[in-house]
Design an enzyme around this catalytic site. Structure first.
Site, PDB file in Angstrom:
ATOM      1  N   ASP A 297      74.466   1.416  44.214  1.00 58.92           N
ATOM      2  CA  ASP A 297      75.628   1.054  45.019  1.00 58.92           C
ATOM      3  C   ASP A 297      75.266  -0.222  45.784  1.00 58.92           C
ATOM      4  O   ASP A 297      74.131  -0.695  45.767  1.00 58.92           O
ATOM      5  CB  ASP A 297      76.056   2.205  45.943  1.00 58.92           C
ATOM      6  CG  ASP A 297      77.514   2.054  46.379  1.00 58.92           C
ATOM      7  OD1 ASP A 297      78.075   0.952  46.234  1.00 58.92           O
ATOM      8  OD2 ASP A 297      78.092   3.030  46.884  1.00 58.92           O
TER       9      ASP A 297
HETATM   10  C1  BGC Z   1      81.124   1.774  47.475  1.00 55.85           C
HETATM   11  C2  BGC Z   1      81.277   2.003  46.000  1.00 55.85           C
HETATM   12  C3  BGC Z   1      81.941   0.806  45.370  1.00 55.85           C
HETATM   13  C4  BGC Z   1      81.119  -0.424  45.689  1.00 55.85           C
HETATM   14  C5  BGC Z   1      81.629  -1.680  45.031  1.00 55.85           C
HETATM   15  C6  BGC Z   1      80.510   0.428  47.815  1.00 55.85           C
HETATM   16  O1  BGC Z   1      80.581   0.143  49.156  1.00 55.85           O
HETATM   17  O2  BGC Z   1      80.321   2.798  48.014  1.00 55.85           O
HETATM   18  O3  BGC Z   1      82.011   3.173  45.766  1.00 55.85           O
HETATM   19  O4  BGC Z   1      82.057   1.006  43.996  1.00 55.85           O
HETATM   20  O5  BGC Z   1      81.131  -0.616  47.092  1.00 55.85           O
HETATM   21  O6  BGC Z   1      82.776  -2.133  45.604  1.00 55.85           O
END
Ligand code: BGC
Length: 742
Positions: A297
């Site tokens: 993530d």
């Molecule tokens: C979130 C994810 C997301 C990623 C990309 C993160 O802050 O936890 O779920 O896919 O950002 O945008």
């Protein structure tokens, strides 16, 4: 009682399409890996945000060509994510960057581009915004999820956004967690079924061929039940519970062939998941057999140092994470990962073999998605997007997802009545589309789609403008507000209040108290005191507590964040043109301090408090009303004794529509294990099916109970236990016992 363990269970056989590459393509991957430099390999393992290559550093897509060239030519970056703009801009932007990637880089490897289209094509200005997952789950209909996923694929594919960071497969056990609405609710079986439906419809979408898309099961694992409710904060979950409640949705996704997985940003039982070899290798790869690509993530290697403090510096974090099993790092806006990886290889701490494993998975995904053959957006697919049709489907999906929680008969509203509408969500588009709509936090009101209706507008359209009065109030915080509201109420027959939560995402939605805020509670109190019938529509991402008011309000609808056609869907239910058929995918708590899912076992209560029952929730999981009534009758079992492994019991029940109109009923089948060595939940959902019944019609509904699938449960090591004894099957108000003696 005889105990025995079923052989280790998780055999993963359904990777057919993951292995569907031709020998020629497989050879091309090998040849590429053979000639790639270390820097080219590390670049493939790095993903940057579009904000690093746009002119103003925002999500709007105006390309800073020099920055982009630097990222792909100098740093060999192989993947990007994010962005929000209209179709024309997306088209131009992706065409331009893919052209540079495949024409100007040494190896001509196309980019793979990620996006969070979590409830429709929510980062395209013309995109169709659907309800969030929590509402989709309330439909108890896999077709509803599949419809959303299919339209999302159709609207996403034309602009070359090949990789969607969806679905969320975290189980929504903790309503304090600000990502609750992104989940398919509190039940692992429901989450599994909905997740599977999403993945099959999205990755298997035929309407976009030859373009192919990848989904991403996120966030592995244990993210959604942080002990203190804050986003990205520690969870403490016993391993038996992990196996029984958190693993199944991911296992179901792997069985359905999902190509990628994203990792939980938080900590599980003291281990930062991004640095956990146990969770990412032993559990994910070896035990669960996941063979696809693992993406981190956002910036989570940095967090190993800065937030979890499990390493002294980022380089050590990089080592831990890559050693544990991360294939691609969502670095977002930094090249430090690349520098650290180079050093770790030079020091002999990360081997080329380890890097090649990840690069292989990344290139394989790019081949599977057909990016090497055609990395460009498609004008033809774009011309196939039928916004009008998609919006009608979005309305139907919302109608299937809105739960009628309470109704003393005031709904459906009769024509000709004078309606007063007020509250936070009464005249707001943002409150319908919710977060992750054109912007991470949801677009500001002035940037919401012009064409969509607010609730006030839809109510006017349905009931006639002269019958509807709107009072602009988010709540009642002073005498002046109260006076204004009471004045308007005087000439009204019914009060409709749109209550809820302004959109929030991730940590921006952290709260310390689940109670609805005071001014909204005041508004409900003042409305109740008028003595007129009050209808409350809940536009919220999680169940905010308002028990005292709920008990006095005439009718309540849970609409979540119902999307671009949400207002029309709500009004169709208010007016009765649509008969509500959704049921709660979560337990609506009674108080802020007591939040327990439906399957929780209140042990002392069972024994001692039989004659003094406590009220356990405001509305239980599976609760949802209709404008007709359904009767369950004749629950029959084909057998009441199971003695052989392959034996099955067929349970049938007759469901009758006793009311005066057509309706849909989600039939929920629960199984209880009456005695278990490990204390068993009071009941668990094992099957559901949504049926349609005309007035007076009855249908037989069937559920086949299979021994290993429905009667066994995992121990703390993930080995299935099957124990002889009595089980109970329950559907509607009926239940029956049967015995396992194997
Ligand atoms: C979130 C994810 C997301 C990623 C990309 C993160 O802050 O936890 O779920 O896919 O950002 O945008």
């Amino acid at each position: 009682m005889q105990n025995f363990f079923v052989a280790i269970i998780f055999l993963f056989t359904n990777f057919s399409h993951a292995f569907s590459l031709s020998t020629k393509d497989l050879n091309r991957i090998d040849s590429l890996i053979h000639i790639m430099t270390l820097d080219e390999k590390i670049g493939q393992m790095t993903q940057l945000c579009f904000s690093t290559i746009t002119l103003d550093g925002s999500k709007s897509l105006d390309l800073n060509v020099a920055n982009f060239r630097e990222s792909v030519i100098k740093h060999n970056i192989g993947s990007f994510l994010s962005g929000s703009d209209n179709y024309d801009k997306w088209f131009e932007f992706i065409t331009a960057i893919q052209k540079i990637a495949v024409e100007e880089t040494r190896l001509k490897i196309p980019l793979i581009i990620g996006i969070d289209h979590v409830h429709g094509a929510n980062y395209i200005s013309e995109g169709t915004i659907f309800p969030h997952n929590i509402s989709l789950a309330c439909s108890f209909d896999q077709q509803v999820v599949a419809k959303m996923a299919n339209i999302c694929a159709i609207e996403t594919a034309p602009i070359g956004l090949s990789w969607n960071f969806a679905p969320v497969l975290d189980v929504g056990k903790n309503p304090y967690w600000p990502r609750f609405y992104e989940t398919f609710g509190e039940d692992p079986f429901l989450c599994s079924e909905m997740g599977k439906a999403y993945i099959k419809a999205y990755e298997g979408c035929k309407d976009i061929l030859p373009v192919k898309l990848s989904a991403c099961a996120k966030h592995f694992i244990g993210y959604s039940d942080p002990k203190y409710g804050y986003d990205r904060s520690p969870s403490e979950i016993p391993s038996q519970v992990i196996w029984e409640f958190f693993v199944p949705p991911f296992k179901a996704a792997f069985d359905a062939g999902v190509k990628t997985v994203m990792i939980n940003s938080g900590e599980l039982n003291g281990e930062a998941v991004h640095g956990s070899k146990f969770l990412l290798d032993t559990l994910l790869r070896q035990r669960l057999g996941f063979k696809g690509l693992v993406v981190s993530d956002i910036k989570d290697i940095e967090r190993l140092e800065l937030m979890h403090k499990t390493v002294e510096n980022q380089k050590e974090g990089t080592f831990r994470s890559v050693d544990a099993g991360i294939d691609m790092y969502m670095a977002c806006n930094s090249y430090v990962f690349i520098r650290d990886m180079r050093e770790l290889v030079a020091e002999g701490r990360i081997s080329m073999k380890r890097i090649d494993e990840s690069v292989y998975r990344i290139l394989k995904l790019k081949f599977e998605l057909g990016l090497f053959d055609n990395p460009y957006p498609s004008k033809q697919l774009l011309s196939n997007v039928n916004q009008t049709k998609n919006q009608i489907e979005a309305r139907e999906v919302a109608e299937e997802s809105i739960v009628l929680l309470k109704n003393d008969g005031i709904l459906p509203l009769s024509k000709g009545k004078k309606i007063l509408i007020s509250g936070l969500g009464a005249n707001s588009k943002g409150m319908l589309n919710g977060p992750w709509s054109f912007d991470w936090l949801g677009a500001p009101e002035q940037l919401q789609p012009h064409s969509m209706n607010t609730l006030y507008e839809s109510i006017q359209n349905k009931f006639g403008a002269k019958n509807v009065k709107y009072v602009e109030l988010e709540g009642i915080s002073c005498e002046k507000d109260k006076k204004q509201f009471l004045n308007a109420a005087q000439n009204s027959d019914i009060i409709v209040l749109a209550i809820g939560e302004k959109p929030y995402s991730e940590f921006m939605g952290n709260i310390n108290d689940l109670t609805l805020d005071k001014i909204q509670l005041n508004l409900m109190d003042v409305a109740i005191k008028t003595g007129k019938p009050v209808v409350v529509i809940l536009l919220e991402g999680r169940p905010r507590v308002f028990t005292e008011q709920a008990d006095q309000i005439n009718s309540i609808l849970f609409a979540g964040y119902p999307g671009i056609m949400g207002a029309d869907a709500i009004v169709n239910i208010l007016s009765g043109s649509v008969n509500p058929s959704a049921k709660l995918a979560f337990t609506y708590p009674l108080s802020v301090g007591h939040v327990s899912p439906y399957y929780n076992k209140p042990s002392e209560y069972n024994i001692y408090w039989k004659n003094n029952p406590i009220r356990k929730n405001l509305f239980p999981f599976g609760h949802g009303l209709s404008y007709t009534t359904f009767e369950y009758d004749k629950l029959e079992l084909s057998d009441t004794l199971l003695t052989e492994e392959n034996q099955e019991i067929t349970a049938t029940v007759t469901v009758r529509n006793k009311g005066k109109r057509f309706g849909k009923e989600a039939v929920l089948w629960y199984v209880s294990d009456e005695t278990g060595t490990i204390s068993r939940p009071v009941k668990l959902l094992k099957y559901f099916e949504k049926i349609e019944l005309k007035q007076g019609e009855e249908k037989k509904v069937k559920f086949t109970i299979k021994i290993n699938e429905h009667l066994s449960y995992p121990d703390k090591n993930g080995c299935q236990i099957l124990e002889n004894g009595f089980f109970k099957i329950a559907v509607g108000t009926l239940e029956k016992r049967f015995y396992l003696n194997k």
